[in-house]
Design a protein around this motif. Structure first.
Motif, PDB file in Angstrom:
ATOM      1  N   UNK A 145      -3.749  -7.966 -10.408  1.00 50.24           N
ATOM      2  CA  UNK A 145      -2.710  -6.769 -10.086  1.00 50.24           C
ATOM      3  C   UNK A 145      -1.768  -7.616  -9.261  1.00 50.24           C
ATOM      4  N   UNK A 146      -2.225  -8.490  -8.221  1.00 48.13           N
ATOM      5  CA  UNK A 146      -1.476  -9.136  -7.299  1.00 48.13           C
ATOM      6  C   UNK A 146      -0.449 -10.170  -8.093  1.00 48.13           C
ATOM      7  N   UNK A 147      -1.054 -10.743  -8.867  1.00 46.57           N
ATOM      8  CA  UNK A 147      -0.313 -11.801  -9.651  1.00 46.57           C
ATOM      9  C   UNK A 147       0.894 -11.210 -10.655  1.00 46.57           C
TER      10      UNK A 147
ATOM     11  N   UNK B 269      -5.524 -11.912  -2.921  1.00 48.97           N
ATOM     12  CA  UNK B 269      -5.838 -10.496  -2.328  1.00 48.97           C
ATOM     13  C   UNK B 269      -4.413 -10.347  -1.714  1.00 48.97           C
ATOM     14  N   UNK B 270      -3.726  -9.148  -1.836  1.00 57.09           N
ATOM     15  CA  UNK B 270      -2.931  -8.601  -0.962  1.00 57.09           C
ATOM     16  C   UNK B 270      -3.491  -7.430   0.254  1.00 57.09           C
ATOM     17  N   UNK B 271      -3.664  -7.699   1.348  1.00 57.59           N
ATOM     18  CA  UNK B 271      -4.428  -6.941   2.302  1.00 57.59           C
ATOM     19  C   UNK B 271      -3.771  -5.926   3.195  1.00 57.59           C
ATOM     20  N   UNK B 272      -2.252  -6.334   3.383  1.00 53.54           N
ATOM     21  CA  UNK B 272      -1.566  -5.582   4.239  1.00 53.54           C
ATOM     22  C   UNK B 272      -0.157  -5.371   3.472  1.00 53.54           C
ATOM     23  N   UNK B 273       0.454  -4.181   3.981  1.00 52.90           N
ATOM     24  CA  UNK B 273       1.782  -3.660   3.431  1.00 52.90           C
ATOM     25  C   UNK B 273       2.478  -3.302   4.643  1.00 52.90           C
TER      26      UNK B 273
END
Length: 319
Positions: A296-298, A117-121
């Protein structure tokens, strides 16, 4: 004899109903470790510790946080990859991963991880102290063109996202600058405030308290349009420089971690991101919420590695 067999069969059948097969234990059965691959006090550490807090509060886990800075993330990644692939050691890392791999600074492959999971940007920004004479990126660049390497410029990590952003600004602005790396983003703002560097390329949250107090001035920010969080800071783009990008923060586990553990982690993360505490934290920290899940992250990380490897090769800054 037939009667005896019937009795035995009845007892066996009753025993089967009375003592059903043991159910598989649900993940986690023991404390989970979040391995933050940077030092304490920076934006990644703040994110990791809030995540740990909310995993305990929202999912009922027992979580401990370990900071493993060094090697542009290689030390923290190694700490996870040397443990069993069971989900109990979760890597808390950033988009600097692909830069580190592309440069050979991180001796691992994307395939060594499952990106959960990408949780911040967050964007990059060019920052100076409030007493600096520079009021815009244009003024900073004009000074650097007239005085090559005339200022000490630094940021988080060698060859990472922020140095990449500075390099692009150098190419477009036609100036020269060195780079002073720091092993935690929180140290960048401290170095700036202490006069150890004159300017920094950094995420705004790395020195958020100083930015909000007016002690650090942001000269430019790498968003497409002005940020709702920093409406008074002009974008690089509106100052004539096509510099638009953001860095993600997220979690991963060792490749080979069973789907059962991964699914449990994902469900726990869903509880965290749905909580009012998380949403308040994101707003307070001035963070965007990409919420990329595994597929999606990968895919995004793979594309980033390809494009960054090509850029670094063209720029001649690969090892």
């Amino acid at each position: 004899m037939r009667h005896a067999k019937k009795v035995v069969a009845t007892i066996a059948l009753g025993t089967a109903f009375a003592f059903p097969a043991a159910q598989a234990a649900e993940f986690p059965e023991k404390p989970v470790t979040l391995v933050v691959w940077s030092g304490a006090g920076g934006a990644l550490d703040v994110y990791g510790r809030k995540l740990a807090e909310l995993l305990e509060k929202q999912a009922g886990w027992t979580v401990k946080v370990e900071n493993r800075p060094g090697g542009t993330g290689a030390v923290g990644m190694s700490a996870v990859l040397t443990q069993p692939a069971d989900g109990y050691n979760i890597l808390v890392h950033t988009g600097a991963l692909t830069f580190g791999i592309a440069q050979g600074l991180i001796p691992f492959k994307l395939e060594d991880l499952r990106f959960l999971r990408a949780m911040q940007s967050e964007p990059s920004s060019l920052a100076v102290r409030a007493d600096s004479p520079f009021q815009s990126a244009e003024e900073f660049i004009a000074h650097m063109k007239a005085n090559p390497n005339g200022l000490r410029v630094g940021g988080h990590a060698p060859g990472g996202f922020h140095q990449y952003m500075l390099y692009q600004l150098m190419q477009q602005g036609e100036f020269e600058s060195g780079w002073i790396p720091h092993d935690a983003s929180g140290k960048v703002a401290l170095a700036l405030m202490g006069g150890h560097i004159d300017a920094a390329m950094m995420t705004p949250s790395s020195g958020l308290a100083q930015v909000e107090a007016g002690q650090i001035r942001l000269l430019g920010i790498s968003t497409e349009e002005r940020s709702d969080y920093f409406p008074d800071t002009p974008t690089f783009k509106e100052q004539g420089y096509d510099l638009v990008d953001e860095i993600w923060r997220g979690i991963a586990v060792k490749a080979g971690t069973p789907d059962e553990a991964v699914n449990a982690i994902q469900k726990a993360i869903d509880k965290v991101t749905a909580s009012p505490e998380w949403q308040t934290f994101q707003a307070d920290q001035k963070q965007e919420s990409p919420d990329w899940q595994e597929d999606e992250f990968t895919a995004n990380v793979g594309r980033q590695l390809d494009s960054q490897a090509a850029f670094l090769k063209a720029a001649g800054i690969t090892q």
